[in-house]
Design a protein around this motif. Structure first.
Motif, PDB file in Angstrom:
ATOM      1  N   VAL A 229       0.845  -1.199   0.000  1.00  0.00           N
ATOM      2  CA  VAL A 229       0.000   0.000   0.000  1.00  0.00           C
ATOM      3  C   VAL A 229       0.877   1.246   0.000  1.00  0.00           C
ATOM      4  O   VAL A 229       0.636   2.186  -0.762  1.00  0.00           O
ATOM      5  N   ALA A 230       1.908   1.262   0.829  1.00  0.00           N
ATOM      6  CA  ALA A 230       2.812   2.419   0.887  1.00  0.00           C
ATOM      7  C   ALA A 230       3.473   2.654  -0.473  1.00  0.00           C
ATOM      8  O   ALA A 230       3.579   3.804  -0.926  1.00  0.00           O
ATOM      9  N   ASP A 231       3.897   1.583  -1.130  1.00  0.00           N
ATOM     10  CA  ASP A 231       4.511   1.715  -2.456  1.00  0.00           C
ATOM     11  C   ASP A 231       3.524   2.299  -3.465  1.00  0.00           C
ATOM     12  O   ASP A 231       3.881   3.163  -4.273  1.00  0.00           O
ATOM     13  N   LYS A 232       2.276   1.834  -3.416  1.00  0.00           N
ATOM     14  CA  LYS A 232       1.247   2.338  -4.329  1.00  0.00           C
ATOM     15  C   LYS A 232       1.004   3.828  -4.090  1.00  0.00           C
ATOM     16  O   LYS A 232       0.890   4.612  -5.038  1.00  0.00           O
ATOM     17  N   LEU A 233       0.948   4.233  -2.824  1.00  0.00           N
ATOM     18  CA  LEU A 233       0.737   5.646  -2.502  1.00  0.00           C
ATOM     19  C   LEU A 233       1.900   6.493  -2.994  1.00  0.00           C
ATOM     20  O   LEU A 233       1.703   7.599  -3.520  1.00  0.00           O
ATOM     21  N   GLU A 234       3.118   5.989  -2.826  1.00  0.00           N
ATOM     22  CA  GLU A 234       4.308   6.699  -3.318  1.00  0.00           C
ATOM     23  C   GLU A 234       4.244   6.864  -4.835  1.00  0.00           C
ATOM     24  O   GLU A 234       4.467   7.960  -5.352  1.00  0.00           O
ATOM     25  N   THR A 235       3.952   5.782  -5.524  1.00  0.00           N
ATOM     26  CA  THR A 235       3.886   5.796  -6.982  1.00  0.00           C
ATOM     27  C   THR A 235       2.859   6.805  -7.476  1.00  0.00           C
ATOM     28  O   THR A 235       3.095   7.515  -8.455  1.00  0.00           O
ATOM     29  N   ARG A 236       1.742   6.882  -6.775  1.00  0.00           N
ATOM     30  CA  ARG A 236       0.659   7.783  -7.193  1.00  0.00           C
ATOM     31  C   ARG A 236       0.794   9.188  -6.601  1.00  0.00           C
ATOM     32  O   ARG A 236      -0.085  10.021  -6.778  1.00  0.00           O
ATOM     33  N   LYS A 237       1.890   9.415  -5.859  1.00  0.00           N
ATOM     34  CA  LYS A 237       2.175  10.726  -5.263  1.00  0.00           C
ATOM     35  C   LYS A 237       1.048  11.202  -4.343  1.00  0.00           C
ATOM     36  O   LYS A 237       0.633  12.358  -4.385  1.00  0.00           O
ATOM     37  N   ILE A 238       0.560  10.279  -3.534  1.00  0.00           N
ATOM     38  CA  ILE A 238      -0.465  10.593  -2.543  1.00  0.00           C
ATOM     39  C   ILE A 238       0.244  10.822  -1.217  1.00  0.00           C
ATOM     40  O   ILE A 238       0.967   9.947  -0.725  1.00  0.00           O
ATOM     41  N   ASP A 239       0.060  12.000  -0.652  1.00  0.00           N
ATOM     42  CA  ASP A 239       0.743  12.374   0.587  1.00  0.00           C
ATOM     43  C   ASP A 239       0.271  11.516   1.757  1.00  0.00           C
ATOM     44  O   ASP A 239      -0.939  11.379   1.986  1.00  0.00           O
ATOM     45  N   HIS A 240       1.226  10.969   2.492  1.00  0.00           N
ATOM     46  CA  HIS A 240       0.901  10.080   3.604  1.00  0.00           C
ATOM     47  C   HIS A 240       2.086   9.978   4.558  1.00  0.00           C
ATOM     48  O   HIS A 240       3.185  10.441   4.241  1.00  0.00           O
ATOM     49  N   LYS A 241       1.848   9.342   5.683  1.00  0.00           N
ATOM     50  CA  LYS A 241       2.887   9.045   6.665  1.00  0.00           C
ATOM     51  C   LYS A 241       2.786   7.572   7.024  1.00  0.00           C
ATOM     52  O   LYS A 241       1.720   7.090   7.420  1.00  0.00           O
ATOM     53  N   VAL A 242       3.888   6.853   6.884  1.00  0.00           N
ATOM     54  CA  VAL A 242       3.965   5.468   7.340  1.00  0.00           C
ATOM     55  C   VAL A 242       4.485   5.516   8.773  1.00  0.00           C
ATOM     56  O   VAL A 242       5.550   6.068   9.035  1.00  0.00           O
ATOM     57  N   TRP A 243       3.712   4.953   9.694  1.00  0.00           N
ATOM     58  CA  TRP A 243       4.141   4.931  11.089  1.00  0.00           C
ATOM     59  C   TRP A 243       4.926   3.645  11.344  1.00  0.00           C
ATOM     60  O   TRP A 243       4.443   2.552  11.042  1.00  0.00           O
ATOM     61  N   ILE A 244       6.136   3.813  11.876  1.00  0.00           N
ATOM     62  CA  ILE A 244       7.025   2.697  12.179  1.00  0.00           C
ATOM     63  C   ILE A 244       7.064   2.515  13.690  1.00  0.00           C
ATOM     64  O   ILE A 244       7.297   3.471  14.436  1.00  0.00           O
ATOM     65  N   GLU A 245       6.814   1.302  14.126  1.00  0.00           N
ATOM     66  CA  GLU A 245       6.875   0.970  15.564  1.00  0.00           C
ATOM     67  C   GLU A 245       7.738  -0.277  15.703  1.00  0.00           C
ATOM     68  O   GLU A 245       7.557  -1.250  14.967  1.00  0.00           O
ATOM     69  N   ASP A 246       8.676  -0.240  16.634  1.00  0.00           N
ATOM     70  CA  ASP A 246       9.569  -1.387  16.850  1.00  0.00           C
ATOM     71  C   ASP A 246      10.265  -1.818  15.565  1.00  0.00           C
ATOM     72  O   ASP A 246      10.494  -3.005  15.336  1.00  0.00           O
ATOM     73  N   GLY A 247      10.552  -0.860  14.684  1.00  0.00           N
ATOM     74  CA  GLY A 247      11.323  -1.136  13.486  1.00  0.00           C
ATOM     75  C   GLY A 247      10.553  -1.612  12.275  1.00  0.00           C
ATOM     76  O   GLY A 247      11.164  -1.924  11.251  1.00  0.00           O
ATOM     77  N   PHE A 248       9.233  -1.705  12.374  1.00  0.00           N
ATOM     78  CA  PHE A 248       8.480  -2.141  11.198  1.00  0.00           C
ATOM     79  C   PHE A 248       7.205  -1.327  11.037  1.00  0.00           C
ATOM     80  O   PHE A 248       6.674  -0.771  11.993  1.00  0.00           O
ATOM     81  N   PRO A 249       6.695  -1.239   9.779  1.00  0.00           N
ATOM     82  CA  PRO A 249       5.512  -0.413   9.510  1.00  0.00           C
ATOM     83  C   PRO A 249       4.253  -1.042  10.105  1.00  0.00           C
ATOM     84  O   PRO A 249       4.013  -2.238   9.928  1.00  0.00           O
ATOM     85  N   VAL A 250       3.487  -0.223  10.815  1.00  0.00           N
ATOM     86  CA  VAL A 250       2.268  -0.726  11.452  1.00  0.00           C
ATOM     87  C   VAL A 250       1.008   0.008  10.997  1.00  0.00           C
ATOM     88  O   VAL A 250      -0.086  -0.525  11.101  1.00  0.00           O
ATOM     89  N   ALA A 251       1.174   1.223  10.494  1.00  0.00           N
ATOM     90  CA  ALA A 251       0.007   2.018  10.095  1.00  0.00           C
ATOM     91  C   ALA A 251       0.436   3.061   9.069  1.00  0.00           C
ATOM     92  O   ALA A 251       1.603   3.452   9.014  1.00  0.00           O
ATOM     93  N   ILE A 252      -0.526   3.502   8.290  1.00  0.00           N
ATOM     94  CA  ILE A 252      -0.329   4.588   7.329  1.00  0.00           C
ATOM     95  C   ILE A 252      -1.496   5.538   7.494  1.00  0.00           C
ATOM     96  O   ILE A 252      -2.647   5.107   7.604  1.00  0.00           O
ATOM     97  N   ALA A 253      -1.204   6.828   7.491  1.00  0.00           N
ATOM     98  CA  ALA A 253      -2.273   7.831   7.477  1.00  0.00           C
ATOM     99  C   ALA A 253      -2.054   8.750   6.280  1.00  0.00           C
ATOM    100  O   ALA A 253      -0.936   9.227   6.055  1.00  0.00           O
ATOM    101  N   LEU A 254      -3.105   8.947   5.509  1.00  0.00           N
ATOM    102  CA  LEU A 254      -3.060   9.887   4.399  1.00  0.00           C
ATOM    103  C   LEU A 254      -3.429  11.262   4.924  1.00  0.00           C
ATOM    104  O   LEU A 254      -4.216  11.379   5.873  1.00  0.00           O
TER     105      LEU A 254
END
Length: 121
Positions: A78-103
């Protein structure tokens, strides 16, 4: 005839990993906290964006939708798709791995294709 955008015409989407709770045994409160972290971070990062300004112009009318994915692999896709489509978002990293994304707040029509196939959490 077009109408001016209002706070109610914007949605903030949060994508959250279901497996944190179901497979990894995180308490539900901790999972909810990850969504809050991601949403808070996105609001801060995009605080001066016109979409965010409209979205926060009526705090009682803010609308959020939480979508779910089942794994770390899926959230990365999902994060890759958002990047490709230039949709502004934040990937939240907890304990070293992605757990959530907010647009950042968007009108639904602007992001529906990028979020197609994701189900409500």
């Amino acid at each position: 005839m077009t109408t001016a955008a209002t706070a109610t015409s914007y949605v903030m989407y949060v994508i959250l990993r279901r497996d944190l709770h179901t497979k990894l045994g995180w308490p539900l409160g901790a999972v909810c906290t990850q969504a809050a972290h991601a949403a808070s971070a996105a609001m801060w990062i995009f605080r001066n964006d016109p979409n965010t300004e409209v979205y926060t112009s009526d705090l009682d009318a803010m609308h959020k939708v939480t979508l779910g994915v089942d794994s770390e692999e899926e959230i990365k896709k999902v994060a890759d798709k958002l990047e490709t489509r230039k949709i502004d978002h934040k990937v939240w990293i907890e304990d070293g791995f992605p757990v959530a994304i907010a647009l950042k707040p968007y009108q639904k029509e602007e992001v529906k294709n990028a979020l197609k196939g994701l189900k409500l959490y």
